[in-house]
Design a protein around this motif. Sequence first.
Motif, PDB file in Angstrom:
ATOM      1  N   ASP A 192       0.806  -1.386   0.195  1.00  0.00           N
ATOM      2  CA  ASP A 192      -0.009  -0.077  -0.018  1.00  0.00           C
ATOM      3  C   ASP A 192       0.950   1.228  -0.097  1.00  0.00           C
ATOM      4  OD1 ASP A 192       0.700  -0.595   2.788  1.00  0.00           O
ATOM      5  OD2 ASP A 192      -1.076  -0.051   3.442  1.00  0.00           O
ATOM      6  N   ALA A 193       1.967   1.121   0.687  1.00  0.00           N
ATOM      7  CA  ALA A 193       3.014   2.562   0.667  1.00  0.00           C
ATOM      8  C   ALA A 193       3.438   2.637  -0.631  1.00  0.00           C
ATOM      9  CB  ALA A 193       4.065   2.253   1.828  1.00  0.00           C
ATOM     10  N   VAL A 194       3.789   1.924  -1.227  1.00  0.00           N
ATOM     11  CA  VAL A 194       4.193   1.981  -2.777  1.00  0.00           C
ATOM     12  C   VAL A 194       3.321   2.577  -3.738  1.00  0.00           C
ATOM     13  CG1 VAL A 194       5.379   0.851  -4.442  1.00  0.00           C
ATOM     14  CG2 VAL A 194       6.371   0.555  -2.558  1.00  0.00           C
ATOM     15  N   PHE A 195       2.071   1.892  -3.503  1.00  0.00           N
ATOM     16  CA  PHE A 195       0.901   2.244  -4.312  1.00  0.00           C
ATOM     17  C   PHE A 195       0.390   3.744  -4.079  1.00  0.00           C
ATOM     18  CE2 PHE A 195      -3.468   2.816  -4.970  1.00  0.00           C
ATOM     19  CZ  PHE A 195      -3.824   2.370  -6.238  1.00  0.00           C
ATOM     20  N   ARG A 196       0.625   4.052  -2.807  1.00  0.00           N
ATOM     21  CA  ARG A 196       0.028   5.543  -2.566  1.00  0.00           C
ATOM     22  C   ARG A 196       1.059   6.230  -3.288  1.00  0.00           C
ATOM     23  NH1 ARG A 196      -1.558   2.869   2.468  1.00  0.00           N
ATOM     24  NH2 ARG A 196       0.385   3.909   3.430  1.00  0.00           N
ATOM     25  N   GLN A 197       2.305   6.063  -3.101  1.00  0.00           N
ATOM     26  CA  GLN A 197       3.314   7.100  -3.875  1.00  0.00           C
ATOM     27  C   GLN A 197       3.113   7.221  -5.294  1.00  0.00           C
ATOM     28  OE1 GLN A 197       7.421   5.119  -2.915  1.00  0.00           O
ATOM     29  NE2 GLN A 197       7.082   5.375  -0.769  1.00  0.00           N
ATOM     30  N   ILE A 198       2.512   6.001  -6.019  1.00  0.00           N
ATOM     31  CA  ILE A 198       2.230   6.178  -7.355  1.00  0.00           C
ATOM     32  C   ILE A 198       0.947   7.053  -7.594  1.00  0.00           C
ATOM     33  CG2 ILE A 198       1.406   5.221  -9.505  1.00  0.00           C
ATOM     34  CD1 ILE A 198       2.735   2.607  -8.381  1.00  0.00           C
ATOM     35  N   VAL A 199       0.181   7.036  -6.478  1.00  0.00           N
ATOM     36  CA  VAL A 199      -1.155   7.884  -6.703  1.00  0.00           C
ATOM     37  C   VAL A 199      -0.666   9.498  -6.491  1.00  0.00           C
ATOM     38  CG1 VAL A 199      -3.288   8.208  -5.539  1.00  0.00           C
ATOM     39  CG2 VAL A 199      -2.503   5.961  -5.943  1.00  0.00           C
ATOM     40  N   HIS A 200       0.411   9.339  -5.593  1.00  0.00           N
ATOM     41  CA  HIS A 200       0.776  10.713  -5.020  1.00  0.00           C
ATOM     42  C   HIS A 200       1.451  11.441  -6.266  1.00  0.00           C
ATOM     43  CE1 HIS A 200       2.561  14.279  -2.678  1.00  0.00           C
ATOM     44  NE2 HIS A 200       3.643  13.838  -3.349  1.00  0.00           N
ATOM     45  N   ARG A 201       1.953  10.783  -7.087  1.00  0.00           N
ATOM     46  CA  ARG A 201       2.877  11.451  -8.302  1.00  0.00           C
ATOM     47  C   ARG A 201       1.569  11.927  -9.188  1.00  0.00           C
ATOM     48  NH1 ARG A 201       6.818   7.490  -7.055  1.00  0.00           N
ATOM     49  NH2 ARG A 201       5.844   5.929  -8.333  1.00  0.00           N
ATOM     50  N   HIS A 202       0.481  11.337  -9.233  1.00  0.00           N
ATOM     51  CA  HIS A 202      -0.561  11.623 -10.197  1.00  0.00           C
ATOM     52  C   HIS A 202      -1.844  12.285  -9.561  1.00  0.00           C
ATOM     53  CE1 HIS A 202       2.035   9.700 -13.409  1.00  0.00           C
ATOM     54  NE2 HIS A 202       2.256   8.783 -12.445  1.00  0.00           N
ATOM     55  N   ARG A 203      -1.786  12.547  -8.476  1.00  0.00           N
ATOM     56  CA  ARG A 203      -2.978  12.823  -7.669  1.00  0.00           C
ATOM     57  C   ARG A 203      -3.894  13.880  -8.211  1.00  0.00           C
ATOM     58  NH1 ARG A 203       1.228  15.118  -5.496  1.00  0.00           N
ATOM     59  NH2 ARG A 203       1.227  17.223  -4.496  1.00  0.00           N
ATOM     60  N   ASP A 204      -3.159  14.907  -8.880  1.00  0.00           N
ATOM     61  CA  ASP A 204      -4.147  16.111  -9.324  1.00  0.00           C
ATOM     62  C   ASP A 204      -4.934  15.549 -10.873  1.00  0.00           C
ATOM     63  OD1 ASP A 204      -2.743  17.802  -7.914  1.00  0.00           O
ATOM     64  OD2 ASP A 204      -1.429  18.239  -9.023  1.00  0.00           O
ATOM     65  N   ARG A 205      -4.554  14.309 -11.159  1.00  0.00           N
ATOM     66  CA  ARG A 205      -5.590  13.955 -12.500  1.00  0.00           C
ATOM     67  C   ARG A 205      -6.228  12.691 -11.910  1.00  0.00           C
ATOM     68  NH1 ARG A 205      -2.290  12.198 -16.238  1.00  0.00           N
ATOM     69  NH2 ARG A 205      -0.510  12.057 -14.912  1.00  0.00           N
ATOM     70  N   ILE A 206      -6.283  12.266 -10.877  1.00  0.00           N
ATOM     71  CA  ILE A 206      -7.113  11.049 -10.423  1.00  0.00           C
ATOM     72  C   ILE A 206      -8.122  11.470  -9.557  1.00  0.00           C
ATOM     73  CG2 ILE A 206      -6.959   8.781  -9.053  1.00  0.00           C
ATOM     74  CD1 ILE A 206      -4.143   8.773  -9.421  1.00  0.00           C
ATOM     75  N   ARG A 207      -9.357  11.220 -10.178  1.00  0.00           N
ATOM     76  CA  ARG A 207     -10.582  11.900  -9.432  1.00  0.00           C
ATOM     77  C   ARG A 207     -11.262  11.130  -8.510  1.00  0.00           C
ATOM     78  NH1 ARG A 207     -15.519  13.753 -13.271  1.00  0.00           N
ATOM     79  NH2 ARG A 207     -16.011  14.999 -11.378  1.00  0.00           N
TER      80      ARG A 207
END
Length: 274
Positions: A169-184
């Motif tokens: 989950d921590a690695v997954f959240r890092q990926i999400v963080h890098r693209h968070r402005d475009r994930i609704r």
Amino acid sequence: MKLIHLSDIHLTTAGASIGGRDPRANFQRALRHILNDHADAELMVITGDLSDWGDRDDYLWLKARLAEFPIKTRMCIGNHDRRATFLDVCPELAAPDGFVQGVYDSSAGRCVFLDTAQPDTHAGRYCATRQSWLEARLTEHAGPFLLFMHHNPMPTHLAPMDQIRLLDDAVFRQIVHRHRDRIRHIFFGHCHLPLAGSIAGVAATSLRGTNHASYPLFSETAMLSASDLPEAYGVAFFGADYVTVHMVEFGYTGAIRTEGSPDYAAWNRESMLR
């Protein structure tokens, strides 16, 4: 846009039950309820645990049933599913690397379907191969994105449930963080609980399944908890600058009353039912 979210349908052999409930019958009840109230939905997504034991007959039955369903449907797999068996029945949902992953462009954004299943464990994994696939999908398109997955990508703080969360989950959240402005929004299942929170700043929700339910029993530290709460599915609405998510308890059999006008002038002691 309107989207239907189902999870944890846990199909079994015809007539078999889980917790005294028939998963096939309840799944069909959910479909009827959805068509009655939400036939205008653009997409329906089922986020895993399609079969309780990963049986081929369950996938064949599900594929045939969905072929008759008028709303376009996509699926993820979960810890109760068997990837090879599922892909033998639904090879069109395989990514080139052999995982059950893919994309679909909806009017609310590009939907990305993730495979968090790992053989021989109920816990979820998102290995380097899958991480690279997700990074590529989030990089190659301008978005916005909607992510769908089975395992919970953040702790629930229910000790037994967190043992089988997405362990990466921590690695997954890092990926999400890098693209968070475009994930609704992120939709997940697995917990059989209504949950809401955020992942690296991105809103995430989950819900009960269409058959058996869990319960947030924080005092239990060893075993997963079950309950007889109603079966449910989700309905999400996407506007230009908002997302609204409902959990619809279609399994509720009590009364539903219409009372209380939204007109403030009609709220008085004579007309209001209490």
